[in-house]
Motif scaffolding. Structure first.
Motif, PDB file in Angstrom:
ATOM      1  N   VAL A 112       0.832  -1.203   0.000  1.00 41.56           N
ATOM      2  CA  VAL A 112       0.000   0.000   0.000  1.00 41.56           C
ATOM      3  C   VAL A 112       0.871   1.260   0.000  1.00 41.56           C
ATOM      4  N   VAL A 113       1.927   1.238   0.817  1.00 44.97           N
ATOM      5  CA  VAL A 113       2.848   2.379   0.865  1.00 44.97           C
ATOM      6  C   VAL A 113       3.525   2.542  -0.500  1.00 44.97           C
ATOM      7  N   GLU A 114       3.923   1.430  -1.106  1.00 48.34           N
ATOM      8  CA  GLU A 114       4.577   1.514  -2.425  1.00 48.34           C
ATOM      9  C   GLU A 114       3.627   2.091  -3.473  1.00 48.34           C
ATOM     10  N   GLU A 169      -5.899  20.908   2.659  1.00 49.37           N
ATOM     11  CA  GLU A 169      -5.531  20.533   1.288  1.00 49.37           C
ATOM     12  C   GLU A 169      -6.102  19.150   0.966  1.00 49.37           C
ATOM     13  N   PRO A 170      -6.312  18.881  -0.325  1.00 49.29           N
ATOM     14  CA  PRO A 170      -6.823  17.555  -0.672  1.00 49.29           C
ATOM     15  C   PRO A 170      -5.790  16.471  -0.356  1.00 49.29           C
ATOM     16  N   PHE A 171      -6.241  15.269  -0.076  1.00 47.59           N
ATOM     17  CA  PHE A 171      -5.336  14.178   0.319  1.00 47.59           C
ATOM     18  C   PHE A 171      -5.936  12.841  -0.084  1.00 47.59           C
ATOM     19  N   ALA A 172      -5.061  11.835  -0.120  1.00 42.96           N
ATOM     20  CA  ALA A 172      -5.536  10.493  -0.475  1.00 42.96           C
ATOM     21  C   ALA A 172      -5.703   9.658   0.787  1.00 42.96           C
ATOM     22  N   VAL A 173      -6.584   8.676   0.730  1.00 42.40           N
ATOM     23  CA  VAL A 173      -6.713   7.673   1.794  1.00 42.40           C
ATOM     24  C   VAL A 173      -6.596   6.302   1.131  1.00 42.40           C
ATOM     25  N   LEU A 174      -5.752   5.452   1.700  1.00 43.42           N
ATOM     26  CA  LEU A 174      -5.579   4.094   1.165  1.00 43.42           C
ATOM     27  C   LEU A 174      -5.845   3.093   2.283  1.00 43.42           C
ATOM     28  N   LEU A 175      -6.769   2.175   2.051  1.00 42.12           N
ATOM     29  CA  LEU A 175      -7.062   1.155   3.058  1.00 42.12           C
ATOM     30  C   LEU A 175      -6.185  -0.081   2.817  1.00 42.12           C
ATOM     31  N   GLY A 176      -5.606  -0.562   3.899  1.00 43.56           N
ATOM     32  CA  GLY A 176      -4.625  -1.642   3.804  1.00 43.56           C
ATOM     33  C   GLY A 176      -5.180  -2.995   3.396  1.00 43.56           C
ATOM     34  N   ASP A 177      -6.479  -3.215   3.550  1.00 39.53           N
ATOM     35  CA  ASP A 177      -7.048  -4.523   3.187  1.00 39.53           C
ATOM     36  C   ASP A 177      -7.161  -4.700   1.679  1.00 39.53           C
ATOM     37  N   ASP A 178      -7.157  -3.604   0.938  1.00 45.20           N
ATOM     38  CA  ASP A 178      -7.287  -3.680  -0.522  1.00 45.20           C
ATOM     39  C   ASP A 178      -5.926  -3.494  -1.158  1.00 45.20           C
ATOM     40  N   LEU A 179      -5.459  -4.488  -1.892  1.00 47.53           N
ATOM     41  CA  LEU A 179      -4.221  -4.334  -2.647  1.00 47.53           C
ATOM     42  C   LEU A 179      -4.578  -4.199  -4.118  1.00 47.53           C
ATOM     43  N   ILE A 180      -3.980  -3.206  -4.775  1.00 42.27           N
ATOM     44  CA  ILE A 180      -4.211  -2.984  -6.202  1.00 42.27           C
ATOM     45  C   ILE A 180      -2.958  -3.439  -6.952  1.00 42.27           C
ATOM     46  N   ASP A 181      -3.133  -4.285  -7.947  1.00 44.08           N
ATOM     47  CA  ASP A 181      -1.995  -4.805  -8.704  1.00 44.08           C
ATOM     48  C   ASP A 181      -1.216  -3.650  -9.321  1.00 44.08           C
ATOM     49  N   GLU A 182       0.115  -3.704  -9.161  1.00 48.84           N
ATOM     50  CA  GLU A 182       0.912  -2.556  -9.618  1.00 48.84           C
ATOM     51  C   GLU A 182       0.886  -2.400 -11.138  1.00 48.84           C
ATOM     52  N   ARG A 183       0.422  -3.430 -11.858  1.00 54.50           N
ATOM     53  CA  ARG A 183       0.328  -3.295 -13.318  1.00 54.50           C
ATOM     54  C   ARG A 183      -0.926  -2.525 -13.740  1.00 54.50           C
TER      55      ARG A 183
END
Ligand code: G1P
Length: 293
Positions: free
Chosen positions: A40-42, A123-137
């Motif tokens: 998620v961090v990557e 300021e606008p910002f992103a939120v990423l939930l750790g349970d969902d992984l998105i394929d880097e491709r």
């Protein structure tokens, strides 16, 4: 103003993975050889976000350690000349600037995001939930940021799900726009009771939020599960057309859910089979295994 900040809620107790999570954060569960949280961090870093805030809680020290230096380990690998493992150890250390805040009370995702208010500011910002992984491709967050910049509005990620699964997600009601993969959100409901979902478009764990979400979350009453829900705050932004309203990017790429045990096993198989180093051998074994089961 370009978006540079991301918030990663990581305060959940991980009860679905007990006893593994008795003394270890669920975010550290490995998907092959890398903790789920590192993917998620990557992803955030790939999308150009360099200032990350993790919302943690008790028992989450391993998260901070994972993204910190490990000097003894580094010295040992260096002395051995094990460059490959040294690089693996240093990778998470050098990814981004990480900040941490504790949620204190487990009052829900909306409450966790509200803990980021001081750090994020206006300021606008992103939120990423750790349970969902998105394929880097597959590209998602970059596209959401582009849509945010185009519309100057909040953007969420949506994915089509089977009707039987709708009760596990936030579900959106939408209108089309002039872009094929973008919809305007007219309403959102968190985890609708079986058979009552207004559509098959589920919210997945990526958000690009306008800072106007903060005062709304402050005023949001506990909803589904007795928790302060981010989905309810987003519904208020959408129905009130506040700060540009809410748009959805429809994602049709590869998403791996690590939220419960069965999905976690599937995620490991999906990631492992697509790895260059392990995939071919693992897939050959898997075929053989399936043939005898
Ligand atoms: C959270 C959100 C939900 C969203 C889901 C995506 O739920 O509240 O709206 O659909 O993440 O993974 P959770 O899975 O944390 O219960």
């Amino acid at each position: 103003m370009p978006i540079t900040k991301a918030v990663i809620p990581a305060a959940g107790l991980g009860t679905r993975f007990l006893p593994a999570t008795k003394a270890m954060p669920k975010e550290m569960l490995p998907v092959v050889d890398t903790p789920a949280i590192q993917y998620v961090v990557e992803e955030a870093v790939r999308a150009g976000l360099s200032d990350l805030l993790m919302v943690t809680g008790r028992n989450k020290n391993a998260l901070e350690n994972h993204f910190d230096r490990a000097t003894e380990l580094e010295a040992m690998l260096e002395a051995k000349g094990d460059q490959r493992r040294l690089e693996a150890v240093l990778r998470s250390t050098n990814l981004a600037t990480l900040h941490y805040v504790r949620q204190r009370d487990p009052l829900g995702l909306g409450h966790a995001v509200l803990r980021a208010q001081m750090h994020v500011g206006h300021e606008p910002f992103a939120v990423l939930l750790g349970d969902d992984l998105i394929d880097e491709r597959d590209v998602l967050l970059e596209r959401m940021i582009a849509v945010h910049d185009m519309k100057n509005a909040t953007v969420i990620a949506l994915m089509e799900v089977e009707p039987q699964a709708a009760h596990l997600y936030g579900i959106a009601t939408v209108e089309t726009t002039d872009l094929d993969d973008v919809v305007k959100i007219t309403g959102l409901v968190e985890k609708p009771a079986s058979g009552t979902a207004p559509s098959n478009l589920a919210v997945i764990g990526r958000y690009v939020l306008q800072p106007e979400i903060f005062p709304i979350l402050e005023a949001t009453k506990p909803g589904s599960g007795g928790e302060i829900q981010l989905t309810d705050g987003l519904n208020a932004l959408a129905t009130g057309d506040i700060a540009g309203g809410v748009y959805g990017v429809i994602f049709s790429g590869r998403r791996y859910d690590t939220g419960d045990r069965l999905d976690y096993l599937k995620a490991i198989v999906q990631v492992a089979t697509s790895r260059e180093d392990l995939g071919p051998d693992f897939l050959a074994w898997l075929r053989q295994f399936m043939a005898t089961h």
